[in-house]
Design a protein around this motif. Structure first.
Motif, mmCIF file in Angstrom:
data_model
loop_
_atom_site.group_PDB
_atom_site.id
_atom_site.type_symbol
_atom_site.label_atom_id
_atom_site.label_comp_id
_atom_site.label_asym_id
_atom_site.label_seq_id
_atom_site.Cartn_x
_atom_site.Cartn_y
_atom_site.Cartn_z
ATOM 1 N N VAL A 120 0.831 -1.202 0.000
ATOM 2 C CA VAL A 120 0.000 0.000 0.000
ATOM 3 C C VAL A 120 0.868 1.255 0.000
ATOM 4 O O VAL A 120 0.607 2.216 -0.721
ATOM 5 C CB VAL A 120 -0.943 -0.005 1.219
ATOM 6 N N THR A 121 1.910 1.260 0.819
ATOM 7 C CA THR A 121 2.890 2.349 0.832
ATOM 8 C C THR A 121 4.282 1.730 0.959
ATOM 9 O O THR A 121 4.434 0.570 1.346
ATOM 10 C CB THR A 121 2.663 3.315 2.011
ATOM 11 N N GLY A 122 5.284 2.514 0.630
ATOM 12 C CA GLY A 122 6.662 2.078 0.865
ATOM 13 C C GLY A 122 7.288 1.271 -0.249
ATOM 14 O O GLY A 122 8.464 0.917 -0.162
ATOM 15 N N GLU A 123 6.535 0.970 -1.294
ATOM 16 C CA GLU A 123 7.075 0.211 -2.421
ATOM 17 C C GLU A 123 6.829 0.980 -3.715
ATOM 18 O O GLU A 123 5.827 1.687 -3.848
ATOM 19 C CB GLU A 123 6.408 -1.168 -2.522
ATOM 20 N N GLY A 124 7.750 0.807 -4.667
ATOM 21 C CA GLY A 124 7.571 1.485 -5.940
ATOM 22 C C GLY A 124 8.855 1.544 -6.725
ATOM 23 O O GLY A 124 9.682 0.634 -6.672
ATOM 24 N N TRP A 125 9.056 2.641 -7.440
ATOM 25 C CA TRP A 125 10.217 2.748 -8.321
ATOM 26 C C TRP A 125 10.709 4.190 -8.350
ATOM 27 O O TRP A 125 10.027 5.114 -7.904
ATOM 28 C CB TRP A 125 9.875 2.250 -9.727
ATOM 29 N N PHE A 126 11.914 4.368 -8.866
ATOM 30 C CA PHE A 126 12.571 5.672 -8.809
ATOM 31 C C PHE A 126 13.682 5.717 -9.844
ATOM 32 O O PHE A 126 13.917 4.745 -10.574
ATOM 33 C CB PHE A 126 13.132 5.918 -7.403
ATOM 34 N N ASP A 127 14.360 6.837 -9.914
ATOM 35 C CA ASP A 127 15.482 7.039 -10.839
ATOM 36 C C ASP A 127 16.760 6.487 -10.191
ATOM 37 O O ASP A 127 17.375 7.157 -9.367
ATOM 38 C CB ASP A 127 15.615 8.528 -11.153
ATOM 39 N N GLY A 128 17.144 5.265 -10.569
ATOM 40 C CA GLY A 128 18.321 4.639 -9.970
ATOM 41 C C GLY A 128 19.607 5.364 -10.298
ATOM 42 O O GLY A 128 20.490 5.504 -9.447
ATOM 43 N N TYR A 129 19.725 5.833 -11.533
ATOM 44 C CA TYR A 129 20.914 6.597 -11.922
ATOM 45 C C TYR A 129 21.006 7.884 -11.105
ATOM 46 O O TYR A 129 22.085 8.292 -10.665
ATOM 47 C CB TYR A 129 20.855 6.912 -13.411
ATOM 48 N N GLY A 130 19.836 8.499 -10.868
ATOM 49 C CA GLY A 130 19.813 9.722 -10.065
ATOM 50 C C GLY A 130 20.255 9.481 -8.636
ATOM 51 O O GLY A 130 20.951 10.312 -8.038
ATOM 52 N N LEU A 131 19.853 8.338 -8.070
ATOM 53 C CA LEU A 131 20.291 8.006 -6.708
ATOM 54 C C LEU A 131 21.804 7.841 -6.663
ATOM 55 O O LEU A 131 22.475 8.364 -5.764
ATOM 56 C CB LEU A 131 19.604 6.731 -6.233
ATOM 57 N N MET A 132 22.351 7.104 -7.621
ATOM 58 C CA MET A 132 23.792 6.901 -7.663
ATOM 59 C C MET A 132 24.533 8.237 -7.762
ATOM 60 O O MET A 132 25.500 8.485 -7.029
ATOM 61 C CB MET A 132 24.152 6.018 -8.861
ATOM 62 N N GLN A 133 24.071 9.105 -8.649
ATOM 63 C CA GLN A 133 24.743 10.389 -8.830
ATOM 64 C C GLN A 133 24.584 11.280 -7.602
ATOM 65 O O GLN A 133 25.475 12.078 -7.288
ATOM 66 C CB GLN A 133 24.202 11.092 -10.079
ATOM 67 N N ALA A 134 23.473 11.148 -6.889
ATOM 68 C CA ALA A 134 23.290 11.942 -5.671
ATOM 69 C C ALA A 134 24.298 11.528 -4.603
ATOM 70 O O ALA A 134 24.888 12.383 -3.921
ATOM 71 C CB ALA A 134 21.863 11.785 -5.151
ATOM 72 N N PHE A 135 24.499 10.213 -4.437
ATOM 73 C CA PHE A 135 25.532 9.744 -3.500
ATOM 74 C C PHE A 135 26.906 10.248 -3.936
ATOM 75 O O PHE A 135 27.701 10.711 -3.114
ATOM 76 C CB PHE A 135 25.544 8.221 -3.446
ATOM 77 N N ARG A 136 27.185 10.131 -5.216
ATOM 78 C CA ARG A 136 28.499 10.515 -5.740
ATOM 79 C C ARG A 136 28.746 12.023 -5.559
ATOM 80 O O ARG A 136 29.821 12.439 -5.129
ATOM 81 C CB ARG A 136 28.587 10.130 -7.217
ATOM 82 N N ARG A 137 27.747 12.816 -5.877
ATOM 83 C CA ARG A 137 27.890 14.270 -5.763
ATOM 84 C C ARG A 137 28.101 14.683 -4.304
ATOM 85 O O ARG A 137 28.943 15.533 -3.997
ATOM 86 C CB ARG A 137 26.649 14.946 -6.340
ATOM 87 N N LYS A 138 27.331 14.072 -3.406
ATOM 88 C CA LYS A 138 27.473 14.402 -1.987
ATOM 89 C C LYS A 138 28.846 13.972 -1.479
ATOM 90 O O LYS A 138 29.499 14.731 -0.732
ATOM 91 C CB LYS A 138 26.378 13.695 -1.179
#
Length: 393
Positions: free
Chosen positions: A150-168
């Protein structure tokens, strides 16, 4: 050996960059971190080529807890990984997972559901009539039960997550180097340096193996055999002539999965065993798997999918744990400063927040503090204690 770092991370995709980022964010860490990445364009890394989804519908409490931590992290990513005024956005869509079962699989869904809700996951069991009411485009005549996030599951931009970790990580002083770690210098139970493909050597206080498909080779170079194989997985896209409103990430009884993507859908399946070798290094798309396996299953389950227009497709590689389809995370046996993050079996993106933080805690503080990931240690192989997971997708 002119250079030396306190921690070297081999592999700069989502897991390696998460480890580096969490090290740099830990107030108790004062060292220098280097990430060595063989493909700085990231065009063929699993982080960029996967279906980029997150779920809590596992049968092991450990995996449920890891993904609950992950969804909380993704919801707050703008604040957690902000760099100055720049707040990363990964398009998180909590559309839910829907696992469905015939009579033979009903008990498994019920058993899994008990584990999931006991650990705080928001999963609802649905009888066929409820499934039809919620998803009117779904064929339910052969179904006995469904489990919907119902909540807590789904999908997202995986490349964006990787780049966010890298940028930080980079903003906090982590260095990135284009190269490949091919060997190590070992003194007793410690790795004192790494050797790169260009012939250079860099000293280190600790080494993290987050090299994805290259992880087994690096482990072997350090004297450790890990049962991780390089498996090819393909993702196909299509558009549908009819509307299929409110479609979650559906895992069919055949193992075929599908979810919305933009104004269309993406889908995939584990290839038949005879077409799924342990070692695969090509990126060729095998269209007959879509034509012969995926489309017939989808058209049977969702009749609207009988009229579709196939789109682009791509292939990527998973570092697959041949032991129990769960990653090896933690200090390598026989070493004081060599850490593994290998064999995620397609779950690397969703597990990267918890694993990155966990490994950083072990390196800095000597123990897990936020979430105990010790059951994922490689030592479970010698103990014959696999993490039994029924929901392998």
């Amino acid at each position: 050996m002119a250079q030396s770092y306190d921690v070297i991370v081999a592999g700069g995709a989502v897991t390696g960059s998460s480890v580096a980022c969490h090290l740099a964010m830990d107030p108790a860490f004062r060292g220098r971190v280097l990430v060595v990445e063989k493909d700085p364009t990231y065009t063929r890394c699993a982080s960029a080529l996967s279906a980029a989804s997150i779920r809590q519908q596992y049968s092991s409490a450990m995996n449920v807890q890891i993904s609950l931590y992950g969804i909380a992290f993704l919801r707050e990513i703008g604040a957690r990984l902000a760099v100055g005024d720049e707040r990363p956005e990964i398009g998180l869509h909590e559309g839910g997972y829907l696992f469905i079962a015939t009579g033979a699989g009903r008990a498994v869904l019920e058993e899994n559901h008990a584990v999931q809700v006991a650990n705080g996951a928001d999963i609802r069991l649905m009888e066929p009539a409820a499934l039809k009411a919620r998803f009117p485009w779904l064929a339910v005549d052969d179904l006995a039960l469904g489990a919907f996030g119902v909540t807590g599951e789904g999908w997202f931009d995986g490349y964006g997550l990787m780049q966010a970790f890298r940028r930080k990580a980079r903003s906090l002083g982590v260095d990135y180097l284009a190269g490949t770690v091919t060997g190590v210098v070992r003194e007793g139970d410690r790795i004192t340096a790494v050797k790169l493909a260009d012939g250079s050597t860099i000293g280190c206080g600790a080494l993290v193996n987050a090299a994805g498909a290259g992880g087994p080779a690096l482990a072997k170079a350090a004297g450790l055999e890990i049962p991780v194989h390089n498996k090819k997985r393909m993702i196909f896209t299509f558009r549908c002539a009819e509307k299929v409103d409110g479609c979650p990430l559906l895992v069919d009884t055949t193992g075929v999965y599908v979810r919305p993507e933009g104004d269309g859908f993406l889908c995939g399946v584990v290839p038949p065993e005879q077409r799924d070798p342990d070692t695969c290094d090509d990126f060729e798309v095998e269209w007959d798997i879509f034509d012969d396996i995926i489309w017939p299953a989808l058209a049977t389950r969702i009749p609207a999918f009988e009229r579709i227009r196939p789109g682009r497709a791509w292939a990527g590689h998973y570092d697959m744990s041949a032991y129990d389809h769960n990653a090896f995370v933690g200090r390598a046996p026989g070493y004081a400063n060599f850490y593994l993050a290998n064999g995620f079996s397609g779950h690397g993106l969703q597990q990267s927040p918890a694993v990155g933080r966990g490994l950083a805690e072990v390196i800095v503080h000597g123990a897990y503090q936020t979430l105990d990931l010790s059951p994922m240690n490689f030592a479970r192989v010698a103990r014959n204690e696999p993490i039994l997971e029924k929901n392998v997708v």
